[in-house]
Enzyme design. Structure first.
Site, PDB file in Angstrom:
ATOM      1  CD  GLU A  92      15.703 -12.141  -8.728  1.00 32.37           C
ATOM      2  OE1 GLU A  92      15.933 -11.091  -7.946  1.00 32.37           O
ATOM      3  OE2 GLU A  92      14.734 -12.123  -9.476  1.00 32.37           O
ATOM      4  CB  CYS A 105      19.371 -10.724   0.555  1.00 29.69           C
ATOM      5  SG  CYS A 105      17.912 -10.808   0.345  1.00 29.69           S
ATOM      6  CB  CYS A 112       6.106 -14.711  -3.078  1.00 31.73           C
ATOM      7  SG  CYS A 112       5.375 -14.362  -1.377  1.00 31.73           S
ATOM      8  CB  CYS A 116       3.224  -7.554  -1.260  1.00 32.30           C
ATOM      9  SG  CYS A 116       3.293  -8.060   0.550  1.00 32.30           S
ATOM     10  CB  CYS A 119       6.491  -7.626  -3.561  1.00 33.99           C
ATOM     11  SG  CYS A 119       7.674  -8.723  -3.760  1.00 33.99           S
ATOM     12  CB  CYS A 333      13.866  -9.565  -3.780  1.00 36.40           C
ATOM     13  SG  CYS A 333      12.474  -8.582  -2.863  1.00 36.40           S
TER      14      CYS A 333
HETATM   15  N1  SAH Z   1       8.093 -12.272   2.681  1.00 43.42           N
HETATM   16  C1  SAH Z   1       9.058 -11.533   3.368  1.00 43.42           C
HETATM   17  C2  SAH Z   1      10.473 -11.420   2.975  1.00 43.42           C
HETATM   18  C3  SAH Z   1      10.987 -11.151   1.408  1.00 43.42           C
HETATM   19  S1  SAH Z   1      10.500  -9.315   0.797  1.00 43.42           S
HETATM   20  C4  SAH Z   1       8.338 -10.199   3.711  1.00 43.42           C
HETATM   21  O1  SAH Z   1       7.317  -9.774   3.283  1.00 43.42           O
HETATM   22  O2  SAH Z   1       8.952  -9.509   4.568  1.00 43.42           O
HETATM   23  C5  SAH Z   1      11.850  -8.424   1.837  1.00 43.42           C
HETATM   24  C6  SAH Z   1      11.279  -6.804   2.119  1.00 43.42           C
HETATM   25  O3  SAH Z   1      11.190  -6.305   0.910  1.00 43.42           O
HETATM   26  C7  SAH Z   1       9.837  -6.801   2.450  1.00 43.42           C
HETATM   27  O4  SAH Z   1       9.919  -5.899   3.609  1.00 43.42           O
HETATM   28  C8  SAH Z   1       9.180  -6.291   1.456  1.00 43.42           C
HETATM   29  O5  SAH Z   1       7.710  -5.939   1.784  1.00 43.42           O
HETATM   30  C9  SAH Z   1       9.992  -5.323   0.730  1.00 43.42           C
HETATM   31  N2  SAH Z   1       9.717  -5.123  -0.826  1.00 43.42           N
HETATM   32  C10 SAH Z   1       9.118  -6.114  -1.822  1.00 43.42           C
HETATM   33  N3  SAH Z   1       9.163  -5.496  -2.727  1.00 43.42           N
HETATM   34  C11 SAH Z   1       9.737  -4.280  -2.527  1.00 43.42           C
HETATM   35  C12 SAH Z   1       9.829  -3.004  -3.525  1.00 43.42           C
HETATM   36  N4  SAH Z   1       9.342  -3.003  -4.868  1.00 43.42           N
HETATM   37  N5  SAH Z   1      10.321  -2.064  -3.086  1.00 43.42           N
HETATM   38  C13 SAH Z   1      10.666  -2.016  -1.889  1.00 43.42           C
HETATM   39  N6  SAH Z   1      10.484  -2.974  -0.749  1.00 43.42           N
HETATM   40  C14 SAH Z   1       9.976  -3.997  -1.283  1.00 43.42           C
END
Ligand code: SAH
Length: 345
Positions: A92, A105, A112, A116, A119, A333
């Protein structure tokens, strides 16, 4: 023999490649221009190159040209692309229209492996790293589609950029090259979940980009519950690395803090957070969590986010609430790719 990605080569690598092919060095610069400035999508378009050379290149190299599989546009102008790579994998890419310019972005991996819990990008694990040229191509595809220059980049799409270190560095070199689209490092933000060895390595590169750390919690108990990476690099390891990064590069970092109702949004959390980052002058970006399927988390409501922000401000921490763009097109994302994978497993 499998073809290699020519769009991934830095100018120095392309120069070596030309030398190996018995070509003069200036060809490297010309070809780099075709790929990274004129954004052509096949060798045949490189009209100032000898046909024999182009045929030779075509035998062992390919140009990264993703196909726009789906395109969604929100009322606020945000455009989200599901891009299909040459090997069939989808990623994406999102364009956001801000008053200071168009921001893309980008994804850095197919999937990944950071895990987390809030995510969508990590739910099916990591398939592979993206090539440097594939990441460049995300930007070129978006720029051509919207018909306007991209001026800013955030590495905040699918994937963990510091888990694909070499390719991301080559991408940064090419995208900021004056011989290419020339997007300045100061207009680029790299977001990491907190891979400490990567942060230490990046500090040595001394780039002018903005490092953004996904903190999301002010203590290990809460952070480990949200992010497994915290077990490998807990806050007492992460924070000194981030402070050292800031010291070594002279660039202020920013912190992302995704707010989850009842998990990390109490007044006590704001106090702990302020104490954790005291003296750094760092900026905190508050993001109400985007609920994803299969995750138990729900978003802190707007009034509480505001309260949290005000408390941080009183405690001397500069915090803003991230404007939500494109939420009606599931621009958070990983969601679009996930839908696609569920339809065509
Ligand atoms: N892997 C990197 C970059 C990708 S995610 C990182 O972890 O920073 C970009 C941002 O979006 C990160 O801060 C991540 O924690 C956040 N993120 C991911 N899923 C999310 C969600 N469902 N709601 C809010 N923030 C989210």
């Amino acid at each position: 023999m499998e073809k290699k990605c020519l769009s991934s080569l830095t100018l120095a690598q392309l120069t070596d490649t030309m030398k190996e092919l018995g070509q003069p060095a200036f060809r490297a610069k010309q070809i780099f221009h075709w790929v990274h400035q004129r954004l052509v999508t096949d060798f045949a378009a490189m009209t100032d190159q000898p046909k024999t050379l182009l045929a030779k290149l075509d035998e062992s190299w390919y140009l990264a040209v993703p196909k726009i599989e789906r395109r969604q546009q929100a009322k606020d102008g945000t455009v989200k692309y599901l891009l299909r790579m040459a090997d069939g994998n989808c990623i994406e890419t999102v364009v956001m229209r801000y008053n200071y310019g168009n921001t893309v972005c980008v994804s850095t991996q197919v999937g990944c492996r950071m895990g987390c819990r809030f995510c969508a990008s990590t739910q099916a694990g990591r398939v592979r790293n993206l090539e440097a040229g594939e990441i460049c191509a995300e930007i070129y595809t978006a720029q051509k589609d919207i018909g306007a220059r991209i001026s800013h980049i955030v590495l905040m799409g699918i994937g963990e950029p510091l888990d694909n270190y070499e390719n991301v560095m080559a991408f940064l070199e090419n995208i900021s090259s004056p011989e290419g689209v020339n997007i300045g490092m100061r207009n680029i933000s790299l977001s990491t979940c907190g891979l400490v060895p990567g942060i230490e390595r990046l500090a040595k590169e001394n780039l002018q980009l903005t490092l953004s750390v996904s903190l999301h919690a002010p203590n290990n108990a809460i952070r480990s519950g949200m992010m497994p990476v915290n077990d490998a690099y807990p806050l007492e390891v992460l924070m000194p690395a981030v402070r050292a990064y800031q010291h070594d590069t002279g660039r202020r970092v920013s912190f992302e803090y995704s707010m989850v109702r009842g998990v990390n949004d109490s007044a006590a959390c704001a106090h702990e957070l302020a104490a954790l980052i005291r003296g750094m002058g760092a900026h905190v970006n508050l993001i109400p969590i985007n609920p994803v399927d299969g995750s138990p988390y729900s978003a802190t409501d707007a009034a509480n986010v505001r309260r949290f922000q005000n408390l941080l401000t009183e405690l001397g921490v500069n915090a803003t609430v991230r404007r939500r763009l494109g939420s009606e097109i599931s621009a958070a994302c990983g969601q679009l790719r996930r839908e696609e994978m569920q339809k065509n497993p």
